[in-house]
Scaffold this motif. Structure first.
Motif, PDB file in Angstrom:
ATOM      1  N   GLU A 245       1.035  -1.051   0.016  1.00 11.24           N
ATOM      2  CA  GLU A 245      -0.125  -0.081   0.056  1.00 11.24           C
ATOM      3  C   GLU A 245       0.867   1.199   0.034  1.00 11.24           C
ATOM      4  N   ARG A 246       1.941   1.118   0.649  1.00 15.31           N
ATOM      5  CA  ARG A 246       2.687   2.605   0.741  1.00 15.31           C
ATOM      6  C   ARG A 246       3.346   2.484  -0.625  1.00 15.31           C
ATOM      7  N   ALA A 247       3.891   1.353  -1.384  1.00 11.31           N
ATOM      8  CA  ALA A 247       4.358   1.705  -2.523  1.00 11.31           C
ATOM      9  C   ALA A 247       3.604   2.230  -3.471  1.00 11.31           C
ATOM     10  N   GLN A 248       2.250   1.801  -3.575  1.00 10.57           N
ATOM     11  CA  GLN A 248       1.043   2.095  -4.595  1.00 10.57           C
ATOM     12  C   GLN A 248       0.900   3.342  -4.372  1.00 10.57           C
ATOM     13  N   ILE A 249       0.738   3.939  -3.108  1.00  9.39           N
ATOM     14  CA  ILE A 249       0.392   5.333  -2.697  1.00  9.39           C
ATOM     15  C   ILE A 249       1.378   6.317  -3.437  1.00  9.39           C
ATOM     16  N   THR A 250       2.782   5.775  -3.224  1.00 14.16           N
ATOM     17  CA  THR A 250       4.112   6.830  -3.934  1.00 14.16           C
ATOM     18  C   THR A 250       3.711   6.438  -5.451  1.00 14.16           C
ATOM     19  N   LEU A 251       3.668   5.411  -5.891  1.00 16.38           N
ATOM     20  CA  LEU A 251       3.442   5.436  -7.554  1.00 16.38           C
ATOM     21  C   LEU A 251       2.400   6.284  -7.816  1.00 16.38           C
ATOM     22  N   ALA A 252       1.458   6.206  -7.278  1.00 13.64           N
ATOM     23  CA  ALA A 252       0.109   6.966  -7.529  1.00 13.64           C
ATOM     24  C   ALA A 252       0.310   8.506  -7.498  1.00 13.64           C
ATOM     25  N   SER A 253       1.199   8.926  -6.759  1.00 12.62           N
ATOM     26  CA  SER A 253       1.275  10.323  -6.763  1.00 12.62           C
ATOM     27  C   SER A 253       2.268  10.932  -7.796  1.00 12.62           C
ATOM     28  N   ILE A 254       3.018   9.883  -8.429  1.00  8.65           N
ATOM     29  CA  ILE A 254       3.869  10.709  -9.536  1.00  8.65           C
ATOM     30  C   ILE A 254       3.293  10.733 -10.721  1.00  8.65           C
ATOM     31  N   GLY A 255       3.849  11.603 -11.679  1.00  7.08           N
ATOM     32  CA  GLY A 255       2.960  12.063 -12.824  1.00  7.08           C
ATOM     33  C   GLY A 255       3.421  10.890 -14.175  1.00  7.08           C
ATOM     34  N   GLN A 256       4.365   9.863 -13.800  1.00  4.42           N
ATOM     35  CA  GLN A 256       4.629   9.008 -14.858  1.00  4.42           C
ATOM     36  C   GLN A 256       3.945   8.215 -14.828  1.00  4.42           C
ATOM     37  N   ALA A 257       3.544   7.202 -15.859  1.00  5.09           N
ATOM     38  CA  ALA A 257       2.857   5.968 -16.136  1.00  5.09           C
ATOM     39  C   ALA A 257       3.799   4.767 -15.546  1.00  5.09           C
ATOM     40  N   VAL A 258       3.816   4.036 -14.510  1.00  4.42           N
ATOM     41  CA  VAL A 258       4.444   2.995 -14.234  1.00  4.42           C
ATOM     42  C   VAL A 258       3.800   1.720 -14.183  1.00  4.42           C
ATOM     43  N   ILE A 259       4.381   0.673 -14.715  1.00  4.85           N
ATOM     44  CA  ILE A 259       3.975  -0.675 -14.953  1.00  4.85           C
ATOM     45  C   ILE A 259       5.048  -1.670 -14.339  1.00  4.85           C
ATOM     46  N   SER A 260       4.535  -2.643 -13.693  1.00  3.62           N
ATOM     47  CA  SER A 260       5.684  -3.654 -13.296  1.00  3.62           C
ATOM     48  C   SER A 260       5.254  -4.885 -13.869  1.00  3.62           C
ATOM     49  N   THR A 261       6.030  -5.758 -14.082  1.00  7.44           N
ATOM     50  CA  THR A 261       5.789  -7.243 -14.484  1.00  7.44           C
ATOM     51  C   THR A 261       6.230  -8.101 -13.537  1.00  7.44           C
ATOM     52  N   GLY A 262       5.774  -9.609 -13.610  1.00  7.16           N
ATOM     53  CA  GLY A 262       6.519 -10.579 -12.943  1.00  7.16           C
ATOM     54  C   GLY A 262       7.494 -11.413 -13.654  1.00  7.16           C
ATOM     55  N   ALA A 263       8.254 -12.278 -13.202  1.00  6.44           N
ATOM     56  CA  ALA A 263       9.276 -12.979 -14.047  1.00  6.44           C
ATOM     57  C   ALA A 263       8.696 -13.515 -15.210  1.00  6.44           C
ATOM     58  N   ASP A 264       7.596 -13.601 -15.265  1.00  6.09           N
ATOM     59  CA  ASP A 264       6.765 -14.341 -16.550  1.00  6.09           C
ATOM     60  C   ASP A 264       6.694 -13.119 -17.574  1.00  6.09           C
ATOM     61  N   GLY A 265       6.854 -11.988 -17.299  1.00 10.40           N
ATOM     62  CA  GLY A 265       6.471 -10.669 -18.248  1.00 10.40           C
ATOM     63  C   GLY A 265       5.049 -10.656 -18.203  1.00 10.40           C
ATOM     64  N   GLY A 348      19.577 -10.187  -5.898  1.00 12.08           N
ATOM     65  CA  GLY A 348      20.519 -10.536  -6.923  1.00 12.08           C
ATOM     66  C   GLY A 348      19.843 -11.220  -8.295  1.00 12.08           C
ATOM     67  N   HIS A 349      18.439 -11.468  -7.935  1.00 12.98           N
ATOM     68  CA  HIS A 349      17.846 -12.309  -9.004  1.00 12.98           C
ATOM     69  C   HIS A 349      16.570 -11.646  -9.548  1.00 12.98           C
ATOM     70  N   VAL A 350      16.467 -11.563 -11.026  1.00 11.49           N
ATOM     71  CA  VAL A 350      15.495 -10.714 -11.566  1.00 11.49           C
ATOM     72  C   VAL A 350      14.186 -11.644 -11.488  1.00 11.49           C
ATOM     73  N   VAL A 351      13.112 -10.862 -10.628  1.00  7.29           N
ATOM     74  CA  VAL A 351      11.931 -11.288 -10.345  1.00  7.29           C
ATOM     75  C   VAL A 351      10.929 -10.505 -11.209  1.00  7.29           C
ATOM     76  N   GLY A 352      11.245  -9.666 -12.103  1.00  8.03           N
ATOM     77  CA  GLY A 352      10.338  -8.947 -12.747  1.00  8.03           C
ATOM     78  C   GLY A 352      11.163  -7.668 -13.634  1.00  8.03           C
ATOM     79  N   ALA A 353      10.251  -6.800 -13.963  1.00  6.11           N
ATOM     80  CA  ALA A 353      10.410  -5.647 -14.801  1.00  6.11           C
ATOM     81  C   ALA A 353       9.718  -4.449 -14.534  1.00  6.11           C
ATOM     82  N   VAL A 354      10.255  -3.374 -14.407  1.00  4.94           N
ATOM     83  CA  VAL A 354       9.686  -2.165 -14.096  1.00  4.94           C
ATOM     84  C   VAL A 354       9.797  -0.968 -15.470  1.00  4.94           C
ATOM     85  N   LEU A 355       8.680  -0.620 -15.702  1.00  5.58           N
ATOM     86  CA  LEU A 355       8.589   0.373 -17.014  1.00  5.58           C
ATOM     87  C   LEU A 355       8.098   1.697 -16.537  1.00  5.58           C
TER      88      LEU A 355
END
Length: 627
Positions: A245-265, A348-355
């Motif tokens: 919830e803290r992370a979502q509030i932070t992301l919702a307050s910025i002006g850029q579009a942010v997308i995150s994916t899991g390791a399966d894309g 140290g392991h890739v668990v997803g991606a952020v755009l």
């Protein structure tokens, strides 16, 4: 107490062995179910091929009876071969010692898929006594009797027709027999299909029930085994939810579009800005592949970046490019964006991606607006002189590789100044807009119309021969002449003078081409206005005017560089008795050319008089004579 690895292994096995047993049983039942359903589906498909072959055999045999065409008999033989092949497969399996190789050959000749044949043989051998399958096979056997009758009739017809023409009565008898056999085999074919359908549904229900039972056992075991873990899981979940919830509030307050994916894309999260950018709510997008949500296309090359997520999940970050890319939504709409991407690392392991996307719509609109303004006339919306000359230059340059014929026109409105002087610039602007619309309507798609100056227009006709260009020029002239323009109740007659030049030589420069069109336009005005003047290298009047126009720039340069020279010549009377007191002198004007030679007045005075330069030359002579 710390357990050794030898103690831990039996404990772990004791915890999971029920799950393993139930899962294996579930997998076995599911595999058997799928294999059985696949075999039943194969029989249904085979029945479809059998029925299709039987119907085609009846159809083409009837055509053969009426026409005697060998082509129809060949089609009949090919169609009836399908049920006959299925019959041979059935007979091979009904033997005391089933001949599976012969059965396989028969099913393949019956146009069944090679991958289905093994299952069909297995189902026949193991479920032959099953009521639904037994009923279907009995209907199949009965229908095969009709198939053999059709084959015998076809062979008899072929033998009879091979001996010579037959009577109408015999043909009618054949057709009646064909109709009778078709009428008898149709119910058997339907019964065969219905039996297979009922069997398929019953087997599906039975196997579904078995799967449900094993699934229910697995669920009960899972519930029993996981109850002890719920308390600990709930505590972890509460902590995770608070962090999320803290992370979502932070992301919702910025002006850029942010997308995150899991390791399966697949999409895991996006903020509200991303929902608006992609025109898709998070609830509908969660779990979907990124390719389902958008495509990233290069703006200049239209090449799609299909490996974006693959590179990010491989640990390769994506830095923002100075050149925006196009984000294409599923509905086909596009948005220019600047993109930054990075892999999401945990321990140290890739668990997803952020755009992160920045919507570049405003910036792109501003750039496009500036670009349009740089190449278009604000009043008329036509191309401006800069864009027109650039296109003309490219057209001339292309002639070196692809010899073609183009045409250039220079249009000058007649008496336009009268409208501006009597009614004001608002009237002049309205007239220019209406004339621009008229000229545009008369041009072909791909032709270029530009406003070059106040009341001057340019037209570039690509791939246009001289006759076609002359016709277009005349249409343009007539369109302006037919325009009825009035301002505050005052009507004005409109007309245009047009100079035209053909473009076919890559060696000519843009300046020479424009000057030739300008001279031709000037000649059109001199000849009375409201006409088209075509430039020709053999036209002496045009050559003379061309030479005079060349003098204009030379005279301006001579005035600026002070290259005129004055010569004094004393005047003496022929009669000494008539001599007057004082000295009389004639002042002679000469021009020093660029190479230092003297040019006499008769070479440049006509051009100076025609283009209004004589007052400037007169002032220079008076000023320097009395200096």
């Amino acid at each position: 107490m710390k357990l050794s690895s030898m103690d831990a292994s039996p404990r772990l096995l004791g915890l999971v062995w029920p799950f393993i047993a139930v899962v294996l049983a579930q997998a076995l039942v599911a595999s058997l179910s799928l294999y059985t359903l696949s075999a039943v589906r194969a029989y249904v498909g085979g029945e479809s091929q059998w029925s299709k072959g039987q119907k085609h055999a009846i159809y083409f045999l009837s055509l053969y009876a009426g026409t005697g065409s060998e082509e129809f008999f060949s089609e009949y033989r090919g169609a009836i071969a399908v049920p006959l092949a299925d019959r041979s497969a059935r007979l091979a399996l009904e033997q005391p010692e089933p001949d599976t190789n012969a059965a396989r050959t028969g099913f393949l000749q019956g146009r069944n898929h090679p991958d289905d044949v093994t299952g069909m043989i297995w189902l026949f051998q193991n479920f032959r006594g099953f009521s639904y399958l037994d009923a279907a096979i009995r209907h199949w056997t009965a229908a095969d009797t009709m198939i053999l009758a059709i084959q015998q009739l076809g062979d008899a017809m072929h033998e009879t027709l091979g001996k010579g023409p037959v009577s109408t009565a015999e043909i009618s008898a054949w057709k009646a027999e064909i109709h009778r056999l078709d009428h008898q085999i149709t119910p058997l074919s339907k019964a065969f299909s219905d039996s297979l359908g009922e069997g398929s549904r019953f087997i599906k229900m039975l196997l579904t029930f078995a799967n449900l039972v094993t699934a229910a056992l697995l669920i009960l075991l899972a519930v029993w085994r996981t109850r002890k873990l719920l308390a600990q899981r709930q505590a972890f979940q509460l902590a995770l939810n608070a962090e999320r919830e803290r992370a979502q509030i932070t992301l919702a307050s910025i002006g850029q579009a942010v997308i995150s994916t899991g390791a399966d894309g697949r999409l895991d999260y996006m903020n509200a800005v991303a929902e608006r950018l992609l025109a898709c709510p998070l609830s509908a997008a969660r779990g979907k592949p990124i390719e389902w949500l958008f495509r990233l296309v290069d703006k200049d090359t239209s090449v799609e970046d299909v490996r974006l997520i693959e590179r990010l999940l491989a640990g390769e970050p994506r830095r923002s490019s100075a050149r925006p890319q196009l984000l294409q939504r599923p509905d086909g709409s596009v948005v220019p964006v600047a993109l930054t991407g990075a892999p999401l690392l945990v321990s140290g392991h890739v668990v997803g991606a952020v755009l992160a996307f920045h919507d570049m719509t405003r910036e792109e609109d501003y750039i496009e607006r500036l670009s349009w303004q740089a190449s278009h006339d604000a009043l008329t919306g036509l191309a401006n002189r800069r864009d027109f000359e650039s296109r003309l230059e490219r057209t001339i340059a292309d002639l070196a590789d692809r010899p073609r014929q183009h045409a250039l026109m220079y249009l000058d409105l007649d008496q336009f100044k009268l409208v501006n002087d009597t009614c004001g610039h608002a009237a002049g602007d309205q007239l220019l807009r209406r004339i621009s619309a008229r000229l545009t309507n008369e041009l072909r798609p791909g032709d270029v119309l530009a406003r070059l100056g106040g009341d001057e227009f340019g037209v570039l006709l690509g791939d246009c021969d001289a006759d076609s260009a002359a016709d277009i020029a005349e249409r343009l002239r007539a369109a302006v002449q037919d325009l009825h323009f009035a301002w505050d109740g005052r009507p004005f007659n409109t007309s245009v003078s047009i100079g035209m030049v053909q473009i076919a030589d890559a060696r000519v420069t843009i300046e020479e081409t424009l000057r030739a069109a300008d001279v031709a336009c000037y000649m059109a005005k001199e000849k009375g206005r409201n006409r088209v003047q075509i430039h020709s290298d053999g036209d002496m009047a045009l050559q003379e005017r061309f030479g005079e126009m060349a003098w204009v720039q030379r005279l301006h340069a001579a005035l600026e560089e002070n290259r005129f020279r004055l010569h004094a010549q004393e005047i003496w009377p022929l009669d000494d008795d008539a001599a007057e007191a004082g000295v009389h002198v004639e002042i002679l004007l000469r021009l020093t050319s660029e190479d230092g030679s003297f040019v006499t007045p008769q070479s440049f005075i006509p051009a100076a008089e025609r283009y209004g330069l004589m007052p400037s030359i007169d002032r220079w002579v008076v000023r320097n004579t009395f200096a």
